[in-house]
Design a protein around this motif. Structure first.
Motif, PDB file in Angstrom:
ATOM      1  N   GLU A 235     -45.413 -29.302 -90.440  1.00 18.26           N
ATOM      2  CA  GLU A 235     -45.999 -30.352 -91.268  1.00 18.26           C
ATOM      3  C   GLU A 235     -46.478 -29.844 -92.629  1.00 18.26           C
ATOM      4  O   GLU A 235     -46.660 -30.636 -93.559  1.00 18.26           O
ATOM      5  CB  GLU A 235     -47.162 -31.019 -90.523  1.00 18.26           C
ATOM      6  CG  GLU A 235     -48.315 -30.083 -90.208  1.00 18.26           C
ATOM      7  CD  GLU A 235     -49.434 -30.792 -89.446  1.00 18.26           C
ATOM      8  OE1 GLU A 235     -49.310 -32.010 -89.234  1.00 18.26           O
ATOM      9  OE2 GLU A 235     -50.405 -30.117 -89.067  1.00 18.26           O
ATOM     10  N   ASN A 236     -46.680 -28.532 -92.771  1.00 19.85           N
ATOM     11  CA  ASN A 236     -47.122 -27.990 -94.058  1.00 19.85           C
ATOM     12  C   ASN A 236     -45.970 -27.532 -94.940  1.00 19.85           C
ATOM     13  O   ASN A 236     -46.181 -26.901 -95.974  1.00 19.85           O
ATOM     14  CB  ASN A 236     -48.093 -26.827 -93.834  1.00 19.85           C
ATOM     15  CG  ASN A 236     -49.448 -27.295 -93.338  1.00 19.85           C
ATOM     16  OD1 ASN A 236     -49.688 -28.492 -93.220  1.00 19.85           O
ATOM     17  ND2 ASN A 236     -50.334 -26.370 -93.035  1.00 19.85           N
ATOM     18  N   ASP A 237     -44.745 -27.826 -94.516  1.00 19.39           N
ATOM     19  CA  ASP A 237     -43.568 -27.549 -95.346  1.00 19.39           C
ATOM     20  C   ASP A 237     -43.402 -28.724 -96.306  1.00 19.39           C
ATOM     21  O   ASP A 237     -42.604 -29.633 -96.096  1.00 19.39           O
ATOM     22  CB  ASP A 237     -42.332 -27.383 -94.458  1.00 19.39           C
ATOM     23  CG  ASP A 237     -41.084 -27.066 -95.270  1.00 19.39           C
ATOM     24  OD1 ASP A 237     -41.206 -26.865 -96.493  1.00 19.39           O
ATOM     25  OD2 ASP A 237     -39.991 -27.036 -94.673  1.00 19.39           O
ATOM     26  N   SER A 238     -44.198 -28.693 -97.384  1.00 16.05           N
ATOM     27  CA  SER A 238     -44.293 -29.847 -98.271  1.00 16.05           C
ATOM     28  C   SER A 238     -44.352 -29.405 -99.725  1.00 16.05           C
ATOM     29  O   SER A 238     -45.194 -28.567-100.093  1.00 16.05           O
ATOM     30  CB  SER A 238     -45.549 -30.663 -97.925  1.00 16.05           C
ATOM     31  OG  SER A 238     -45.951 -31.482 -98.983  1.00 16.05           O
ATOM     32  N   GLN A 239     -43.484 -29.971-100.530  1.00 16.00           N
ATOM     33  CA  GLN A 239     -43.508 -29.665-101.956  1.00 16.00           C
ATOM     34  C   GLN A 239     -44.809 -30.143-102.595  1.00 16.00           C
ATOM     35  O   GLN A 239     -45.379 -29.479-103.472  1.00 16.00           O
ATOM     36  CB  GLN A 239     -42.323 -30.336-102.640  1.00 16.00           C
ATOM     37  CG  GLN A 239     -42.177 -30.005-104.120  1.00 16.00           C
ATOM     38  CD  GLN A 239     -41.806 -28.551-104.350  1.00 16.00           C
ATOM     39  OE1 GLN A 239     -41.296 -27.897-103.455  1.00 16.00           O
ATOM     40  NE2 GLN A 239     -42.090 -28.042-105.538  1.00 16.00           N
ATOM     41  N   GLU A 240     -45.304 -31.272-102.140  1.00 15.74           N
ATOM     42  CA  GLU A 240     -46.568 -31.807-102.666  1.00 15.74           C
ATOM     43  C   GLU A 240     -47.723 -30.853-102.367  1.00 15.74           C
ATOM     44  O   GLU A 240     -48.578 -30.603-103.227  1.00 15.74           O
ATOM     45  CB  GLU A 240     -46.834 -33.183-102.045  1.00 15.74           C
ATOM     46  CG  GLU A 240     -48.102 -33.841-102.580  1.00 15.74           C
ATOM     47  CD  GLU A 240     -48.357 -35.205-101.976  1.00 15.74           C
ATOM     48  OE1 GLU A 240     -49.404 -35.795-102.274  1.00 15.74           O
ATOM     49  OE2 GLU A 240     -47.492 -35.680-101.195  1.00 15.74           O
ATOM     50  N   LEU A 241     -47.770 -30.306-101.141  1.00 12.00           N
ATOM     51  CA  LEU A 241     -48.839 -29.385-100.771  1.00 12.00           C
ATOM     52  C   LEU A 241     -48.726 -28.082-101.562  1.00 12.00           C
ATOM     53  O   LEU A 241     -49.732 -27.527-102.015  1.00 12.00           O
ATOM     54  CB  LEU A 241     -48.800 -29.101 -99.267  1.00 12.00           C
ATOM     55  CG  LEU A 241     -49.870 -28.139 -98.729  1.00 12.00           C
ATOM     56  CD1 LEU A 241     -51.272 -28.625 -99.073  1.00 12.00           C
ATOM     57  CD2 LEU A 241     -49.721 -27.968 -97.217  1.00 12.00           C
TER      58      LEU A 241
ATOM     59  N   ARG B  27     -54.320 -26.277 -94.000  1.00  9.15           N
ATOM     60  CA  ARG B  27     -53.417 -26.825 -95.014  1.00  9.15           C
ATOM     61  C   ARG B  27     -52.738 -25.745 -95.846  1.00  9.15           C
ATOM     62  O   ARG B  27     -52.333 -25.994 -96.982  1.00  9.15           O
ATOM     63  CB  ARG B  27     -54.182 -27.782 -95.922  1.00  9.15           C
ATOM     64  CG  ARG B  27     -54.767 -28.994 -95.184  1.00  9.15           C
ATOM     65  CD  ARG B  27     -55.438 -29.972 -96.123  1.00  9.15           C
ATOM     66  NE  ARG B  27     -54.479 -30.607 -97.020  1.00  9.15           N
ATOM     67  CZ  ARG B  27     -54.475 -30.465 -98.337  1.00  9.15           C
ATOM     68  NH1 ARG B  27     -55.358 -29.677 -98.930  1.00  9.15           N
ATOM     69  NH2 ARG B  27     -53.574 -31.087 -99.088  1.00  9.15           N
TER      70      ARG B  27
ATOM     71  N   PRO C 210     -49.685 -23.883 -97.169  1.00  5.60           N
ATOM     72  CA  PRO C 210     -48.250 -24.213 -97.206  1.00  5.60           C
ATOM     73  C   PRO C 210     -47.446 -23.265 -96.316  1.00  5.60           C
ATOM     74  O   PRO C 210     -47.779 -22.082 -96.174  1.00  5.60           O
ATOM     75  CB  PRO C 210     -47.884 -24.009 -98.678  1.00  5.60           C
ATOM     76  CG  PRO C 210     -49.164 -24.184 -99.415  1.00  5.60           C
ATOM     77  CD  PRO C 210     -50.217 -23.613 -98.516  1.00  5.60           C
TER      78      PRO C 210
END
Length: 406
Positions: free
Chosen positions: A356-362, A349, A351
């Motif tokens: 799939e780990n291109d996430s602002q939430e992560l 996980r 970032p």
């Protein structure tokens, strides 16, 4: 408090479970608990390593002793010298023959021959004992240092004399080096025990680690295991690994699996755990009681291997959290940084800028947890690669400055 009420109730209740004990080959007629109390991570106050929480610490020792733990391990530098004193106060309340106490000669602090007698005599005073059951050459990892201290300066001869006088019952060593040095050490003396790192993760990371265990098994040296949980990583497997274990054995924690795995290896006498919290202690004692503990079968070993494979799909930093590397002269909170990093890396996980780990939430979770885990000014950006930590680190399977740069 609920905590004290629990202890009172437990003390008044007939003991319904006790930690399994195994015969100790080095002392016929003696049995040692398969769970040993490691003294490097006692409970502390005010986040200060030299301020041991006496009330909680004594309660932990009482609970462990009452439930069959009879092996306690300390060292000169543990808790900046306060660890030995604590065990002296804690264990003097019990009959001396009812427990085994291990201590260690701080190899790297011996700068001249006369240092060794000074350390040893002070350790007996700190621990309030007349003898040590096991006494170890601490943290052997540097061939030149070992030869200088124990051969050229004859510190090993001094310790043999103490053994002949009955002030040491069994001589051993704790090892953090490579197999070539281990063979040299094993050829030097008929050792009666050793302390070494063993867990399924390290065995996968390093072929030399497996070679070391094989050497000790061949020489039939009883092994007392440090870091059976790999600094907590074996107790905090990622969801994929946890599912493999949970589907097969509901109710058995990853930590219990890791303890069973280590104790299923030939030659292993005891696994040591630094239990600074009551819930950890209670869980470990129950896990290694006669009601629950068993050696893993070949099928169970294969199952655990699949879980470890699932965890190792993602690269983590093999830091055990021993804290030999701190304080960093530039303020980097090294164990905390690696623990935070591994909590994301171990489950895939981290970032990233794509996938799939291109996430602002992560990214937000990543940084929020960083701010909670690391004191301001204690982050990896403070590392200047001075390598002081590398010299102090007993784990030679990774390089701290290189990992900090990542």
């Amino acid at each position: 408090s609920k905590f004290l009420a629990f202890l009172r109730s437990d003390a008044e209740t007939p003991e319904d479970f006790r930690v399994v004990r195994r015969p100790y080959p080095s002392e016929p007629g003696r049995e040692v608990s398969v769970l040993g109390y490691g003294g490097i991570r006692l409970p502390i106050l005010n986040r200060r390593d030299d301020q041991i929480d006496e009330e909680l610490g004594l309660s932990l020792i009482d609970y462990a002793y009452r439930h069959g733990v009879n092996y306690f391990d300390t060292g000169w530098v543990y808790h900046k010298g306060e660890g030995e004193k604590f065990f002296g106060r804690a264990l003097k309340r019990y009959p001396r023959e009812s427990f085994m106490l291990a201590d260690k000669m701080p190899t790297w602090l011996v700068t001249k021959p006369e240092d060794a007698p000074r350390f040893f005599e002070e350790q007996l005073k700190r621990c309030q004992v007349d003898y040590f059951d096991n006494y170890l050459l601490h943290s052997l990892n540097n061939p030149e240092e070992c030869r200088r201290v124990y051969k050229e300066w004859k510190v090993l001869d001094y310790l043999k004399e103490q053994k002949a006088r009955g002030r040491i019952r069994h001589l051993g060593f704790s090892f953090h080096g490579k197999s070539a040095l281990l063979k040299e050490v094993l050829d030097e003396y008929p050792w009666e025990m050793c302390v070494i790192t063993l867990n399924a993760l390290d065995q996968r990371w390093s072929a030399d680690s497996a070679k070391q265990i094989a050497l000790l098994q061949e020489r039939k040296v009883p092994m007392f295991i440090m870091e059976p949980l790999g600094g907590g990583r074996c107790a905090n497997l990622n969801p994929a690994a946890r599912k493999i274990l949970a589907d097969a054995t509901p109710g058995v924690s990853p930590a219990e699996w890791a303890f069973r795995w280590a104790l299923s290896q030939d030659g292993v006498q005891t696994v040591m755990s630094g239990m600074g919290r009551m819930d950890w202690l209670v869980e470990n004692v129950r896990s290694l009681s006669a009601e629950r503990f068993h050696r893993l079968s070949s099928d169970e070993l294969a199952l655990y291997g699949r879980a470890i494979d699932a965890y190792m799909k993602y690269a983590t930093v093999p830091c055990t959290g021993c804290r030999y590397c701190v304080p960093c002269p530039y303020g980097v909170e090294i164990p905390e940084v690696f623990s935070w990093w591994n909590s994301f890396a171990g489950s895939g996980r981290l970032p990233s800028d794509n996938g799939e780990n291109d996430s602002q939430e992560l990214r937000r979770e990543f940084l929020v947890r960083y701010s909670h885990a690391i004191t301001p000014g204690g982050g990896p950006e403070k590392c200047i690669r001075c390598r002081k930590c590398k010299v102090a680190c007993p784990q030679w399977v990774f390089d701290i400055p290189t990992e900090m740069k990542k």
